[in-house]
Design an enzyme around this catalytic site. Structure first.
Site, PDB file in Angstrom:
ATOM      1  N   LYS A  22       0.982  -1.289   0.354  1.00  0.00           N
ATOM      2  CA  LYS A  22      -0.036   0.433   0.310  1.00  0.00           C
ATOM      3  C   LYS A  22       0.588   1.391   0.094  1.00  0.00           C
ATOM      4  CE  LYS A  22      -1.016   1.382   4.050  1.00  0.00           C
ATOM      5  NZ  LYS A  22      -1.289   2.992   4.574  1.00  0.00           N
ATOM      6  N   ASN A  23       2.045   1.359   0.072  1.00  0.00           N
ATOM      7  CA  ASN A  23       2.668   2.398   1.133  1.00  0.00           C
ATOM      8  C   ASN A  23       3.734   2.643  -0.339  1.00  0.00           C
ATOM      9  OD1 ASN A  23       1.007   3.317   3.446  1.00  0.00           O
ATOM     10  ND2 ASN A  23       2.913   2.030   4.851  1.00  0.00           N
ATOM     11  N   ARG A 105      -4.593  10.687   4.678  1.00  0.00           N
ATOM     12  CA  ARG A 105      -3.362  11.841   4.777  1.00  0.00           C
ATOM     13  C   ARG A 105      -2.583  11.358   3.797  1.00  0.00           C
ATOM     14  NH1 ARG A 105      -1.780  14.282   9.198  1.00  0.00           N
ATOM     15  NH2 ARG A 105       0.396  14.394   8.527  1.00  0.00           N
ATOM     16  N   CYS A 129      -3.706  12.649  13.471  1.00  0.00           N
ATOM     17  CA  CYS A 129      -4.914  11.126  13.673  1.00  0.00           C
ATOM     18  C   CYS A 129      -4.766  10.560  14.327  1.00  0.00           C
ATOM     19  CB  CYS A 129      -4.903  10.847  12.608  1.00  0.00           C
ATOM     20  SG  CYS A 129      -2.558  10.047  12.771  1.00  0.00           S
ATOM     21  N   ARG A 134       1.324  14.036  13.463  1.00  0.00           N
ATOM     22  CA  ARG A 134       1.562  14.246  12.044  1.00  0.00           C
ATOM     23  C   ARG A 134       1.575  15.466  11.157  1.00  0.00           C
ATOM     24  NH1 ARG A 134      -0.874   9.189   9.650  1.00  0.00           N
ATOM     25  NH2 ARG A 134       1.793   8.867   8.441  1.00  0.00           N
ATOM     26  N   PRO A 135       2.084  16.564  11.376  1.00  0.00           N
ATOM     27  CA  PRO A 135       2.966  17.986  10.438  1.00  0.00           C
ATOM     28  C   PRO A 135       3.733  17.237   8.815  1.00  0.00           C
ATOM     29  CG  PRO A 135       4.339  17.538  12.333  1.00  0.00           C
ATOM     30  CD  PRO A 135       3.215  16.615  12.191  1.00  0.00           C
ATOM     31  N   VAL A 136       3.081  18.216   8.087  1.00  0.00           N
ATOM     32  CA  VAL A 136       3.523  18.354   6.981  1.00  0.00           C
ATOM     33  C   VAL A 136       4.975  19.501   7.022  1.00  0.00           C
ATOM     34  CG1 VAL A 136       2.261  17.087   5.684  1.00  0.00           C
ATOM     35  CG2 VAL A 136       1.892  19.149   5.993  1.00  0.00           C
ATOM     36  N   ASP A 137       5.308  20.145   7.852  1.00  0.00           N
ATOM     37  CA  ASP A 137       5.992  21.420   7.442  1.00  0.00           C
ATOM     38  C   ASP A 137       7.538  20.859   7.544  1.00  0.00           C
ATOM     39  OD1 ASP A 137       6.897  19.522  10.437  1.00  0.00           O
ATOM     40  OD2 ASP A 137       8.005  21.152  10.699  1.00  0.00           O
ATOM     41  N   LEU A 138       8.304  19.526   7.243  1.00  0.00           N
ATOM     42  CA  LEU A 138       9.580  19.435   6.702  1.00  0.00           C
ATOM     43  C   LEU A 138       9.079  19.122   5.351  1.00  0.00           C
ATOM     44  CD1 LEU A 138       9.958  16.805   9.243  1.00  0.00           C
ATOM     45  CD2 LEU A 138      11.317  19.751   8.530  1.00  0.00           C
ATOM     46  N   ASP A 318       5.274   0.304  12.255  1.00  0.00           N
ATOM     47  CA  ASP A 318       4.051   0.089  11.432  1.00  0.00           C
ATOM     48  C   ASP A 318       3.800  -1.503  11.910  1.00  0.00           C
ATOM     49  OD1 ASP A 318       3.051   2.316  10.483  1.00  0.00           O
ATOM     50  OD2 ASP A 318       3.985   1.727   8.046  1.00  0.00           O
ATOM     51  N   ILE A 340       9.081   6.766  16.635  1.00  0.00           N
ATOM     52  CA  ILE A 340       8.428   7.913  15.570  1.00  0.00           C
ATOM     53  C   ILE A 340       6.804   8.413  15.349  1.00  0.00           C
ATOM     54  CG2 ILE A 340       7.632   7.714  12.882  1.00  0.00           C
ATOM     55  CD1 ILE A 340      10.324   7.005  13.360  1.00  0.00           C
ATOM     56  N   ARG A 410      -8.323  -0.484   4.971  1.00  0.00           N
ATOM     57  CA  ARG A 410      -7.331   0.294   4.414  1.00  0.00           C
ATOM     58  C   ARG A 410      -6.234  -0.282   3.715  1.00  0.00           C
ATOM     59  NH1 ARG A 410      -6.778   5.153   7.477  1.00  0.00           N
ATOM     60  NH2 ARG A 410      -5.685   6.158   5.547  1.00  0.00           N
TER      61      ARG A 410
END
Ligand code: EPZ
Length: 432
Positions: A22-23, A105, A129, A134-138, A318, A340, A410
């Site tokens: 999936k990933n 996400r 979540c 889980r930011p996306v700043d990077l 995971d 993580i 999912r």
């Protein structure tokens, strides 16, 4: 709402075919936005997240054709799965709407490709979540380094690069899988050279970089923490196989071990999950590469083994919840440290309903193994937490009912069928 009912205590024996990851599939799908030519992915898993990504790409203008593949045609030994051909001749919308991004996400992976091809993208900011903020700043800082102008307004990331993106040196302060993926895609169409340092080394990143190279990109350093991308003006179509799902592999490996069974996982690769297999061996589980896959067998008398989650090649976050289920059935104590995500022990209160003895202290959990777990009604909170409850249910005496299983759909394809074929007494029931 559906639930899964398990009558536990049966050692699993037989073969389980592992699907495409999936990933890996999600970022590979986003690559369609980088070219007007067809991109074909083979060994695609059939999962809710894949349908969500398809819907998102369609509303950006992609045409998507799917077809079933004969067993073995996936490229990896024994692999099954579908093929998917995506063509994005014209981008009809540069906006990834809230309603789709909030469901998944990974939708944020359209940001890099849209910005690189169109010079503009508007992507709903993913919220927090169940497993953390889980930011996306990077992702955003790195895109800014490539010359993007970024505004966050009204819940949307609005990124523009009217003159196109320009290659730059980016040092990620923290390893980020999604950030590395967004940047690899964006830098492939940028002018000049980009170097990504402290890049993620997950096998899914390698799959993406190989796909981009097959589309005409120039990426070197694949598999290392430093990726060099020489931008090209145009990318073309390609045909690429999705790698086997290492987390599905690990989850079924633990299903074999936790039931003290003997299973062969077909169509997967030992090297994708060495950290988990090495911990399993230390615990007393037999894990061996066999032709076309990996064999996992266990008997009673497993011992507790400490693990700490880390970016690849370390122990994957995971697999943390599933590992906890296994350790709950081992002799002696073990410790799991999660580095993580800040909130990834949501499965603990549910595992204790099986009689598991787990104490959480900050980022660490101490598990004192028990001879037997007993079945219980439980509630799933996120994808991997759900699979740990299934695993505990397979090992436990008596009946387990796992509620809220939409999380499982999912990320795990035909889970009941795959486990049932190895002897598990497991069924999906409506109204749970
Ligand atoms: C990917 O998420 C996976 N998802 C996750 O799998 C997996 O748990 C995670 O990598 C770690 O291996 C997909 O591939 C679709 P990150 P991603 O960016 O890319 C922080 C599953 O169950 N961070 O590597 O979102 C972040 O909060 C899912 O299949 C920032 O601070 O993970 C986290 O603490 C769950 N700022 C850490 O870095 C950023 O801009 C690693 O996150 C980005 C990340």
């Amino acid at each position: 709402m559906d639930a899964i009912r398990i009558l536990g205590g049966v050692p699993l024996t037989g073969e389980i075919v592992i699907g495409g990851a999936k990933n890996a599939a999600l970022p590979l799908m986003a690559c369609t936005l980088l070219t007007d030519k067809p991109l074909t992915l083979i060994n695609m898993p059939e999962l809710v997240d894949i349908s969500t990504m398809s819907n998102l790409l369609r509303q950006h203008g992609a045409r998507i054709d799917q077809s079933a593949l004969a067993p073995g045609a996936g490229g990896e030994a024994g692999a099954t799965g579908r093929s998917m051909t995506m063509t994005s001749e014209r981008i009809t919308s540069i906006t990834a709407p809230y309603d789709l991004v909030r469901r998944m996400r990974a939708s944020v992976l359209v940001l890099g490709p849209l910005l690189a091809r169109m010079g503009e993208a508007k992507v709903s900011l993913p919220g927090g979540c169940a497993i953390g903020t889980r930011p996306v700043d990077l992702h955003l800082k790195a895109l800014e380094a490539l010359g993007a102008k970024i505004d966050v307004k009204g819940g949307y990331i609005h990124a523009t690069a009217p003159g196109g993106l320009k290659g730059a040196n980016v040092v990620f302060p923290k390893v980020t899988v999604g950030g590395t993926e967004n940047l690899l895609m964006a830098a492939s169409l940028a002018k000049g050279d980009t170097v990504l340092e402290n890049a993620a080394r997950e096998p899914e990143i390698g799959n993406l970089a190989e796909c981009l190279n097959a589309m005409g990109a120039k990426i070197s350093g694949i598999g290392s923490g430093t990726l060099k991308i020489t931008g090209v003006p145009l990318l073309h179509g390609a045909r690429v196989a999705v790698i086997p799902d290492r987390i599905e592999t690990g989850t079924y490996a633990i299903a074999g071990a936790i039931t003290r069974g003997d299973v062969v996982l077909k169509g997967t690769r030992f090297d994708l999950l060495e950290s988990v297999f090495s911990a399993m061996r230390q615990a007393g589980v037999t894990v061996e590469p066999v032709e076309g896959g990996v064999r996992v067998a266990a008997e009673n008398g497993l011992v507790g083994v400490d693990v700490m989650t880390e970016p690849f090649p370390g122990f994957p976050t995971d697999m943390q919840a599933q590992w906890m289920a296994l350790m709950a059935t081992a002799n002696g104590a073990s410790m799991i440290t999660e580095t993580i995500f800040e909130n990834r022990f949501m499965h603990v209160p549910e595992l204790t309903r099986f009689g598991a003895d787990v104490n959480v202290h900050g980022a660490s959990a101490i598990i004192r193994g028990r001879k037997a777990l007993s079945g219980a009604p439980v509630m799933a909170t996120d994808l991997r937490a759900s699979s740990s409850l299934i695993l505990a249910g397979l090992a436990a005496e008596g009946e387990t009912l796992v509620n809220r299983i939409y999380h499982l759909d999912r990320g795990y394809e035909r889970l009941e069928e795959k486990l049932g074929a190895c002897g598990a007494r497991i069924e999906r029931i409506g109204g749970g």
